[in-house]
Design a protein around this motif. Structure first.
Motif, PDB file in Angstrom:
ATOM      1  N   LEU A  39       2.632   2.540   1.533  1.00 43.71           N
ATOM      2  CA  LEU A  39       1.527   1.996   0.598  1.00 43.71           C
ATOM      3  C   LEU A  39       1.577   1.212  -0.051  1.00 43.71           C
ATOM      4  O   LEU A  39       1.872   0.363  -0.919  1.00 43.71           O
ATOM      5  N   LEU A  40       2.542   2.214  -1.454  1.00 44.46           N
ATOM      6  CA  LEU A  40       3.088   1.777  -2.604  1.00 44.46           C
ATOM      7  C   LEU A  40       4.021   0.389  -2.215  1.00 44.46           C
ATOM      8  O   LEU A  40       3.635  -0.418  -3.090  1.00 44.46           O
ATOM      9  N   ILE A  50      -8.486  -4.558  -3.748  1.00 48.48           N
ATOM     10  CA  ILE A  50      -7.777  -3.914  -2.749  1.00 48.48           C
ATOM     11  C   ILE A  50      -6.072  -3.843  -3.148  1.00 48.48           C
ATOM     12  O   ILE A  50      -5.833  -2.046  -3.294  1.00 48.48           O
ATOM     13  N   ILE A  51      -5.490  -4.499  -3.984  1.00 43.60           N
ATOM     14  CA  ILE A  51      -5.208  -4.233  -5.009  1.00 43.60           C
ATOM     15  C   ILE A  51      -4.725  -2.055  -5.475  1.00 43.60           C
ATOM     16  O   ILE A  51      -3.015  -1.902  -5.594  1.00 43.60           O
ATOM     17  N   ILE A  52      -5.955  -2.842  -5.728  1.00 43.48           N
ATOM     18  CA  ILE A  52      -5.656  -1.022  -7.649  1.00 43.48           C
ATOM     19  C   ILE A  52      -5.809  -0.231  -6.307  1.00 43.48           C
ATOM     20  O   ILE A  52      -5.924   0.729  -6.530  1.00 43.48           O
ATOM     21  N   PHE A  53      -6.591  -0.452  -5.665  1.00 41.52           N
ATOM     22  CA  PHE A  53      -7.441   0.469  -4.300  1.00 41.52           C
ATOM     23  C   PHE A  53      -5.782   1.160  -3.624  1.00 41.52           C
ATOM     24  O   PHE A  53      -5.259   2.594  -3.991  1.00 41.52           O
ATOM     25  N   LEU A  54      -4.999   0.547  -3.335  1.00 44.55           N
ATOM     26  CA  LEU A  54      -3.841   1.278  -3.000  1.00 44.55           C
ATOM     27  C   LEU A  54      -2.731   1.116  -3.932  1.00 44.55           C
ATOM     28  O   LEU A  54      -2.185   2.728  -3.048  1.00 44.55           O
ATOM     29  N   LEU A  55      -2.365   0.909  -4.931  1.00 42.41           N
ATOM     30  CA  LEU A  55      -2.118   1.560  -6.163  1.00 42.41           C
ATOM     31  C   LEU A  55      -2.721   2.814  -6.720  1.00 42.41           C
ATOM     32  O   LEU A  55      -1.798   3.895  -6.080  1.00 42.41           O
ATOM     33  N   ILE A  56      -4.202   3.058  -6.161  1.00 40.37           N
ATOM     34  CA  ILE A  56      -4.733   4.050  -6.688  1.00 40.37           C
ATOM     35  C   ILE A  56      -4.591   5.770  -5.646  1.00 40.37           C
ATOM     36  O   ILE A  56      -3.702   6.739  -5.687  1.00 40.37           O
ATOM     37  N   LEU A  57      -4.646   5.304  -4.667  1.00 30.16           N
ATOM     38  CA  LEU A  57      -4.585   5.677  -3.056  1.00 30.16           C
ATOM     39  C   LEU A  57      -2.908   6.446  -2.588  1.00 30.16           C
ATOM     40  O   LEU A  57      -2.609   7.418  -2.880  1.00 30.16           O
ATOM     41  N   GLY A  91       0.674  10.372  -3.759  1.00 26.58           N
ATOM     42  CA  GLY A  91       1.927  10.668  -3.969  1.00 26.58           C
ATOM     43  C   GLY A  91       2.322  12.281  -4.809  1.00 26.58           C
ATOM     44  O   GLY A  91       2.595  13.491  -4.393  1.00 26.58           O
ATOM     45  N   PHE A  92       0.490  12.804  -5.930  1.00 28.19           N
ATOM     46  CA  PHE A  92       0.608  13.356  -6.200  1.00 28.19           C
ATOM     47  C   PHE A  92       0.135  14.791  -4.961  1.00 28.19           C
ATOM     48  O   PHE A  92       0.686  15.556  -5.694  1.00 28.19           O
ATOM     49  N   ALA A  93      -0.308  14.537  -4.080  1.00 24.75           N
ATOM     50  CA  ALA A  93      -1.221  15.398  -3.618  1.00 24.75           C
ATOM     51  C   ALA A  93       0.917  15.985  -2.576  1.00 24.75           C
ATOM     52  O   ALA A  93       0.116  17.174  -2.641  1.00 24.75           O
ATOM     53  N   ILE A  94       1.084  15.122  -2.263  1.00 24.25           N
ATOM     54  CA  ILE A  94       2.605  15.223  -1.644  1.00 24.25           C
ATOM     55  C   ILE A  94       3.395  15.964  -2.537  1.00 24.25           C
ATOM     56  O   ILE A  94       4.010  17.311  -2.109  1.00 24.25           O
ATOM     57  N   ARG A  95       3.664  16.094  -3.628  1.00 22.94           N
ATOM     58  CA  ARG A  95       4.516  16.584  -4.417  1.00 22.94           C
ATOM     59  C   ARG A  95       3.355  17.676  -4.688  1.00 22.94           C
ATOM     60  O   ARG A  95       4.399  19.032  -5.175  1.00 22.94           O
ATOM     61  N   ALA A  96       2.043  18.152  -4.635  1.00 22.80           N
ATOM     62  CA  ALA A  96       1.897  19.835  -5.103  1.00 22.80           C
ATOM     63  C   ALA A  96       1.808  20.364  -3.868  1.00 22.80           C
ATOM     64  O   ALA A  96       2.150  21.876  -3.968  1.00 22.80           O
ATOM     65  N   GLY A  97       1.904  19.968  -2.507  1.00 22.19           N
ATOM     66  CA  GLY A  97       1.575  20.569  -1.072  1.00 22.19           C
ATOM     67  C   GLY A  97       3.559  21.071  -1.417  1.00 22.19           C
ATOM     68  O   GLY A  97       3.695  22.077  -0.846  1.00 22.19           O
TER      69      GLY A  97
END
Length: 248
Positions: free
Chosen positions: A4-5, A227-234, A239-245
Motif C-alpha cells: 500500500l505504501l 485517498i493518498i492521505i488515507f493510504l499513507l495513514i493506513l 507497519g506499526f501493527a506489524i512491528r507490535a506483533g
C-alpha cells in the motif's frame, strides 16, 4: 501494508512526472491548477468569463455549459439571473416555421451566436468558429496553447503570402488563421474599476476555458488527495501493527 505504501509512492511519483512533462512544453504563463494539487482560481475564472462574454461570445459558443454552471465560478443566483435576463433563446418554432424566442433560464445551455453553421460560414467567408466548450481538451497543455494563440498575432513575414481574410499567428499550426485578434484592450472592467491588459485577459480566459473543458478538476484532485492521505495513514498503521506483533 508495504504494498500500500509503495502504491501511494508510485501514485505521487507518476503525478509528479506528468507535471514535469507538461512543464517541458509550457509557456512562461503560470496556471495554479496545473500544479499537482493546484485548483482553479475563481477570481481568474470570473474575469475569464467576462472576457469570453465581451470578446468571444459573438463568434464562439459554449454548447456544453449551462448558465447555472456559473455558480461554480462563485457567481450568486442573483448574478446568474442578471446575466440570463438579457438573453433570449429559441424554444421551438411556430406553425409558420419561424423560431419562437423566450427569455433564457438558468438551466439553459449557453446561447449559440449563430442559428446554424450556414450562417456562421457565410459571415466568416467559409470558416466556422469552433465551439469552445472542450477546446482545451484537444490540445496538450490546453491553457498554455490558448494563451499562446491569443498572444501570438504578428505581422506576416515578407516571404509569407497571406490568403484573404487570414491573419498570421506564430502559435497556430502553419501560421495562418482565419480568426482576427479577438481580445480588445479595455473591453473588460474589473470590480475595482481597472481594465486588465491583453496579456492578463488572455491568461484569465484561458483558465476559464480550462474550466469549461474540465469542470470537475478541483473535486477530483480533492478526492485524490484524500485517498493518498488515507493510504499513507493506513500503511503507517499497518507497519506499526506489524512491528507490535513481532515484539509479542
Amino acid at each position: 501494508m508495504r504494498r500500500l505504501l509503495f502504491a501511494a509512492a508510485v501514485a505521487l511519483t507518476a503525478l509528479g512526472l506528468g507535471q514535469s512533462a507538461r512543464a517541458e512544453t509550457r509557456t512562461p504563463q503560470s496556471f495554479r491548477f496545473q500544479s499537482l494539487f493546484g485548483t482553479y482560481n475563481k477570481a481568474s475564472l470570473q474575469v475569464g468569463f467576462a472576457v469570453y462574454q465581451a470578446d468571444c461570445a459573438s463568434c464562439h459558443g459554449l454548447s456544453l455549459v449551462h448558465y447555472r454552471d456559473l455558480a461554480h465560478l462563485g457567481l450568486s443566483p442573483q448574478d446568474i439571473a442578471a446575466i440570463v435576463s438579457h438573453i433570449k433563446v429559441q424554444k421551438g418554432v411556430d406553425p409558420a416555421g419561424k423560431p419562437v424566442l423566450a427569455p433564457a433560464m438558468a438551466r439553459d445551455a449557453f446561447k449559440s451566436p449563430f442559428p446554424d453553421e450556414a450562417a456562421a460560414e457565410k459571415k466568416f467567408h467559409g470558416a466556422i468558429p469552433p465551439d469552445l466548450s472542450l477546446i482545451e481538451r484537444g490540445h496538450r497543455d490546453g491553457a498554455d496553447f490558448v494563451f499562446s494563440l491569443l498572444m501570438g498575432y504578428r505581422a506576416a513575414p515578407p516571404n509569407v503570402t497571406m490568403p484573404p481574410h487570414h491573419f498570421y499567428n506564430v502559435a497556430y499550426p502553419g501560421g495562418l488563421i482565419a480568426m482576427a485578434p479577438p481580445l480588445k484592450p479595455g473591453s473588460v472592467t474589473l470590480a475595482d474599476g481597472k481594465k486588465p491588459d491583453v496579456q492578463a485577459m488572455a491568461h484569465d480566459v484561458a483558465e476559464f476555458l480550462a474550466w469549461t473543458a474540465d469542470p470537475t478538476l478541483d473535486q477530483r484532485k480533492a478526492v485524490g488527495l484524500r485517498i493518498i492521505i488515507f493510504l499513507l495513514i493506513l500503511g503507517a498503521l499497518g507497519g506499526f501493527a506489524i512491528r507490535a506483533g513481532r515484539r509479542t
